[in-house]
Design an enzyme around this catalytic site. Sequence first.
Site, PDB file in Angstrom:
ATOM      1  N   ASP A  98     -16.310   8.455  -3.153  1.00 19.28           N
ATOM      2  CA  ASP A  98     -15.154   8.400  -2.258  1.00 19.28           C
ATOM      3  C   ASP A  98     -14.965   9.816  -1.708  1.00 19.28           C
ATOM      4  O   ASP A  98     -15.623  10.765  -2.150  1.00 19.28           O
ATOM      5  CB  ASP A  98     -13.912   7.940  -3.032  1.00 19.28           C
ATOM      6  CG  ASP A  98     -12.747   7.546  -2.130  1.00 19.28           C
ATOM      7  OD1 ASP A  98     -12.923   7.539  -0.889  1.00 19.28           O
ATOM      8  OD2 ASP A  98     -11.663   7.249  -2.662  1.00 19.28           O
TER       9      ASP A  98
ATOM     10  N   ARG B  76       0.887  -1.172   0.000  1.00 15.32           N
ATOM     11  CA  ARG B  76       0.000   0.000   0.000  1.00 15.32           C
ATOM     12  C   ARG B  76       0.918   1.214   0.000  1.00 15.32           C
ATOM     13  O   ARG B  76       1.605   1.495   0.988  1.00 15.32           O
ATOM     14  CB  ARG B  76      -0.898  -0.025   1.242  1.00 15.32           C
ATOM     15  CG  ARG B  76      -1.933   1.111   1.304  1.00 15.32           C
ATOM     16  CD  ARG B  76      -2.778   0.934   2.558  1.00 15.32           C
ATOM     17  NE  ARG B  76      -3.713   2.017   2.761  1.00 15.32           N
ATOM     18  CZ  ARG B  76      -4.982   2.029   2.346  1.00 15.32           C
ATOM     19  NH1 ARG B  76      -5.447   0.988   1.671  1.00 15.32           N
ATOM     20  NH2 ARG B  76      -5.771   3.044   2.601  1.00 15.32           N
TER      21      ARG B  76
ATOM     22  N   HIS C 204      -6.984   0.962  -6.989  1.00 16.65           N
ATOM     23  CA  HIS C 204      -7.313   0.246  -5.750  1.00 16.65           C
ATOM     24  C   HIS C 204      -8.113  -1.014  -6.117  1.00 16.65           C
ATOM     25  O   HIS C 204      -9.302  -1.121  -5.804  1.00 16.65           O
ATOM     26  CB  HIS C 204      -8.124   1.155  -4.830  1.00 16.65           C
ATOM     27  CG  HIS C 204      -8.224   0.678  -3.411  1.00 16.65           C
ATOM     28  ND1 HIS C 204      -7.607  -0.470  -2.956  1.00 16.65           N
ATOM     29  CD2 HIS C 204      -8.888   1.194  -2.337  1.00 16.65           C
ATOM     30  CE1 HIS C 204      -7.868  -0.631  -1.677  1.00 16.65           C
ATOM     31  NE2 HIS C 204      -8.642   0.360  -1.279  1.00 16.65           N
TER      32      HIS C 204
ATOM     33  N   CYS D 292     -16.164   3.229  -0.258  1.00 13.03           N
ATOM     34  CA  CYS D 292     -15.042   2.389   0.174  1.00 13.03           C
ATOM     35  C   CYS D 292     -14.589   2.686   1.596  1.00 13.03           C
ATOM     36  O   CYS D 292     -13.861   1.890   2.188  1.00 13.03           O
ATOM     37  CB  CYS D 292     -13.881   2.525  -0.797  1.00 13.03           C
ATOM     38  SG  CYS D 292     -13.206   4.196  -0.934  1.00 13.03           S
TER      39      CYS D 292
ATOM     40  N   GLN E 219     -10.333  -3.203  -3.526  1.00 15.96           N
ATOM     41  CA  GLN E 219     -11.634  -2.660  -3.152  1.00 15.96           C
ATOM     42  C   GLN E 219     -12.689  -3.011  -4.196  1.00 15.96           C
ATOM     43  O   GLN E 219     -13.847  -3.272  -3.868  1.00 15.96           O
ATOM     44  CB  GLN E 219     -11.544  -1.146  -2.987  1.00 15.96           C
ATOM     45  CG  GLN E 219     -12.851  -0.507  -2.539  1.00 15.96           C
ATOM     46  CD  GLN E 219     -13.274  -0.926  -1.146  1.00 15.96           C
ATOM     47  OE1 GLN E 219     -12.499  -0.799  -0.201  1.00 15.96           O
ATOM     48  NE2 GLN E 219     -14.494  -1.437  -1.004  1.00 15.96           N
TER      49      GLN E 219
ATOM     50  N   ARG F 240     -14.114  -6.972   1.963  1.00 16.02           N
ATOM     51  CA  ARG F 240     -12.671  -6.851   1.742  1.00 16.02           C
ATOM     52  C   ARG F 240     -11.967  -8.098   2.270  1.00 16.02           C
ATOM     53  O   ARG F 240     -11.040  -8.617   1.646  1.00 16.02           O
ATOM     54  CB  ARG F 240     -12.129  -5.598   2.447  1.00 16.02           C
ATOM     55  CG  ARG F 240     -12.434  -4.278   1.778  1.00 16.02           C
ATOM     56  CD  ARG F 240     -11.686  -4.116   0.458  1.00 16.02           C
ATOM     57  NE  ARG F 240     -10.249  -4.200   0.608  1.00 16.02           N
ATOM     58  CZ  ARG F 240      -9.455  -3.201   1.001  1.00 16.02           C
ATOM     59  NH1 ARG F 240      -9.978  -2.014   1.280  1.00 16.02           N
ATOM     60  NH2 ARG F 240      -8.152  -3.374   1.084  1.00 16.02           N
TER      61      ARG F 240
END
Length: 304
Positions: free
Chosen positions: A219, A104, A131, A259, A134, A287
């Site tokens: 988001d 990450r 991402h 998310c 996700q 997730r």
Amino acid sequence: MAARHFLTLNDLSSDELESLLDHGTKLRSEWRRGIVRETLKNRVLAMIFEKSSTRTRVSFEAGMTQLGGAALFLSPRDTQLGRGEPVEDSAIVISSMVDAVMIRTFAHKTVEQFAAASRAPVINALTDDFHPCQLLADMQTYREHRGSIRGGTVAWIGDGNNMCQSYINAATQFGFNLRVACPEGYEPDSKLLDAHKDKVSVVRDPEDAARGADLLVTDVWASMGQEDEQKAREKTFRDYQINPGLMNLANRDALFMHCLPAHRGEEISADMMDHPRSVVWDEAENRLHAQKALLEFLILNRLD
């Protein structure tokens, strides 16, 4: 056999992605029934974090434990990466000792460099560009609630950021149409848009994007690393909020996703998290299960 990596959704075929979703749902069901699964016993996942995390760390670490394996948390303060060791050198050494690596970080180039030198599978757990983990959770969640999204319409409301760009890849891989509603100057990467122009369109009015959609998703207005832009973005994005009024323009059974973390009163109204068609909490839990499916696929090279 060369290791397979998961840096974007495009690293797997559409059929493989569909199988991952089914397997993730199976793993969720088994976990809820208390079935013990030790497919990754004695396997180790290295977790490299250059960006802070809640859901990513907990889901990967818990997932490895639930599958009988172990996870190592590595921050820049704990490794030579934080002191300037070349990414490729770290990749060669770390991948010789573990069975998979998740990263990450900020620059997408970092995960590409690491994967190129790694003998173990590398997973992109978020970069500034994409991402993909996700998206596995999002697509699994939609499938569990509404069936296949193929042929449907998704409305993205807000910044053309890494999540938005993964939704662009998903539009082609999962066969849906994507409408991106964003202010001028905040569009996703132009080359990415051009590569997926048969599935993706950009509009300025959130209502145009939401009308008749099957899924509304958003988001935060300012992502990690953009905190100094927060005030300016609040002004620019003030009309780009998902709220019950916008949901009413979508199809009657449309779902809402985010998310997380969410900023209530900004990209969503304060009541959206608990809206009747919100599946945010299932999305967050998935997730864990989607990534367990991914780990089994990459480490064991199979799904069963």
